[in-house]
Design an enzyme around this catalytic site. Structure first.
Site, PDB file in Angstrom:
ATOM      1  N   VAL A 118     -42.935 -51.779  54.390  1.00 59.09           N
ATOM      2  CA  VAL A 118     -41.705 -52.461  53.987  1.00 59.09           C
ATOM      3  C   VAL A 118     -40.652 -52.392  55.091  1.00 59.09           C
ATOM      4  O   VAL A 118     -39.535 -52.846  54.930  1.00 59.09           O
ATOM      5  CB  VAL A 118     -41.130 -51.868  52.675  1.00 59.09           C
ATOM      6  CG1 VAL A 118     -42.118 -52.025  51.530  1.00 59.09           C
ATOM      7  CG2 VAL A 118     -40.723 -50.400  52.843  1.00 59.09           C
ATOM      8  N   HIS A 134     -45.863 -55.557  50.134  1.00 60.88           N
ATOM      9  CA  HIS A 134     -45.144 -54.638  49.244  1.00 60.88           C
ATOM     10  C   HIS A 134     -43.629 -54.805  49.314  1.00 60.88           C
ATOM     11  O   HIS A 134     -42.886 -53.937  48.883  1.00 60.88           O
ATOM     12  CB  HIS A 134     -45.536 -53.188  49.562  1.00 60.88           C
ATOM     13  CG  HIS A 134     -46.963 -52.875  49.225  1.00 60.88           C
ATOM     14  ND1 HIS A 134     -47.608 -51.740  49.634  1.00 60.88           N
ATOM     15  CD2 HIS A 134     -47.884 -53.593  48.521  1.00 60.88           C
ATOM     16  CE1 HIS A 134     -48.863 -51.755  49.186  1.00 60.88           C
ATOM     17  NE2 HIS A 134     -49.051 -52.865  48.522  1.00 60.88           N
ATOM     18  N   CYS A 145     -30.848 -60.995  36.952  1.00 63.62           N
ATOM     19  CA  CYS A 145     -30.641 -62.395  37.367  1.00 63.62           C
ATOM     20  C   CYS A 145     -31.496 -62.770  38.582  1.00 63.62           C
ATOM     21  O   CYS A 145     -31.494 -63.921  39.002  1.00 63.62           O
ATOM     22  CB  CYS A 145     -29.165 -62.660  37.653  1.00 63.62           C
ATOM     23  SG  CYS A 145     -28.543 -61.907  39.179  1.00 63.62           S
ATOM     24  N   GLY A 267     -58.336 -40.818  60.319  1.00 67.71           N
ATOM     25  CA  GLY A 267     -58.762 -40.229  59.055  1.00 67.71           C
ATOM     26  C   GLY A 267     -59.541 -41.227  58.213  1.00 67.71           C
ATOM     27  O   GLY A 267     -59.647 -42.416  58.540  1.00 67.71           O
TER      28      GLY A 267
HETATM   29 ZN   LIG Z   1     -27.734 -59.872  38.627  1.00 64.01          ZN
END
Ligand SMILES: [Zn+2]
Length: 297
Positions: A118, A134, A145, A267
């Site tokens: 992100v 993501h 909203c 890994g």
């Molecule tokens: Zn809102």
């Protein structure tokens, strides 16, 4: 191919000799193909953003969507820790690995880039065709909203509501950072005192614009990602342990359709059994090597 020894000297680490052999095998698979690239937290560790599950990383249970929605106290904790983590994440710079990925794209070798990170460092490095699977740390979304706001603007509001908070938190000492901007701090009382901001338009609950554990990846992102894999001759996974299904499914999809899956990760990964070739090595130097060595199409 010019060979490893002819590369100009650079400050970053170089692949070791046995790693180079595996890289050459990967080169053989990817050369002449446009491929899809899936990246994870391992790509950003060289930018100072710790991995969730890499070697040495402490086990950590991120807050789930249900916990976040379920209790105002959880949201207070979450936002307090996010405010600290965000102040760290926004100062991170893209590294050699991100630069190499941008170069692969600009040379026409990628059908697209799917990232589980992100942190927006791929975009900062110049990647264009990116699915932020993501979400992104630099935006917040109102759950009522659905308006989106800049995280930087929200930081100003949070700082006004919590004067001196960041300074006190950093002085108390950050114990652990996570790639989703979560930070563990010493001072629990400070966390409990945090005042949360609400949507300026409707007063609704604000949430960082990323996908939590227990939450689904938006459908359009999943479809764009599958399309990138469908268009590709192979899938390269870099710096992801593929622990969560949101990423693993693309490796499964590629394998199911007979496309080579190449994994570069420090890994074990959950996709190792699907891999045509697996390289256990540093991601930045491996990607840089591939960006230098793969021929143009
Ligand atoms: Zn809102």
């Amino acid at each position: 191919m010019t060979g490893f020894a002819s590369l100009p000297p650079v400050p970053a680490a170089e692949p070791a000799r046995d790693e180079l052999e595996v890289l050459q095998e990967i080169h053989g698979i990817l050369a002449g193909e446009r491929f899809a690239l899936l990246t994870g937290a391992g790509l950003s560790t060289d930018s100072g953003i710790p991995d969730y599950r890499g070697p040495g990383a402490a086990p950590r249970a991120p807050m789930t969507y249900q916990e976040f929605i379920g209790a105002p106290d959880n949201r207070r904790r979450y936002w307090a820790r996010n405010h600290i983590g965000w102040s760290h994440l926004r100062r991170a710079d893209p590294n050699d690995g991100h630069a190499a990925v941008a170069r692969l794209e600009h040379r026409g070798l990628l059908t697209g880039l799917i990232t589980q990170n992100v942190d927006r460092l791929h975009e900062d490095a110049g990647s264009v065709n990116v699915v932020d699977l993501h979400g992104r740390f630099d935006q917040v979304v109102c759950l009522a909203c659905h308006r989106r706001y800049s995280r930087t603007l929200l930081a100003g509001v949070l700082t006004e509501l919590n004067p001196g908070f960041l300074e006190r938190a950093l002085a108390a000492g950050v114990i652990e950072m996570a790639p989703d901007a979560d930070a563990t701090v010493e001072d629990e009382d400070l966390i409990e005192s945090f005042v949360v901001a609400h949507c300026p338009a409707c007063g609704g609950t604000l949430k960082p614009d990323f996908v939590y554990f227990g939450e689904n990846v938006p459908k359009d992102r999943v479809e764009r990602s599958y399309a990138m894999v469908d268009e590709a001759g192979a899938l390269l996974v870099a710096g992801s342990s593929l622990t969560v299904m949101s990423g693993l499914r693309f490796a499964r999809h590629a394998a199911k359709h007979g496309k080579p899956v190449v994994i570069i990760n420090r890994g074990q990964t959950r996709g190792d059994e699907l891999a045509t070739v697996k390289l256990d090595a540093g991601v930045s130097e491996s990607l840089r090597w591939l960006a230098d060595e793969l021929p143009p199409l």
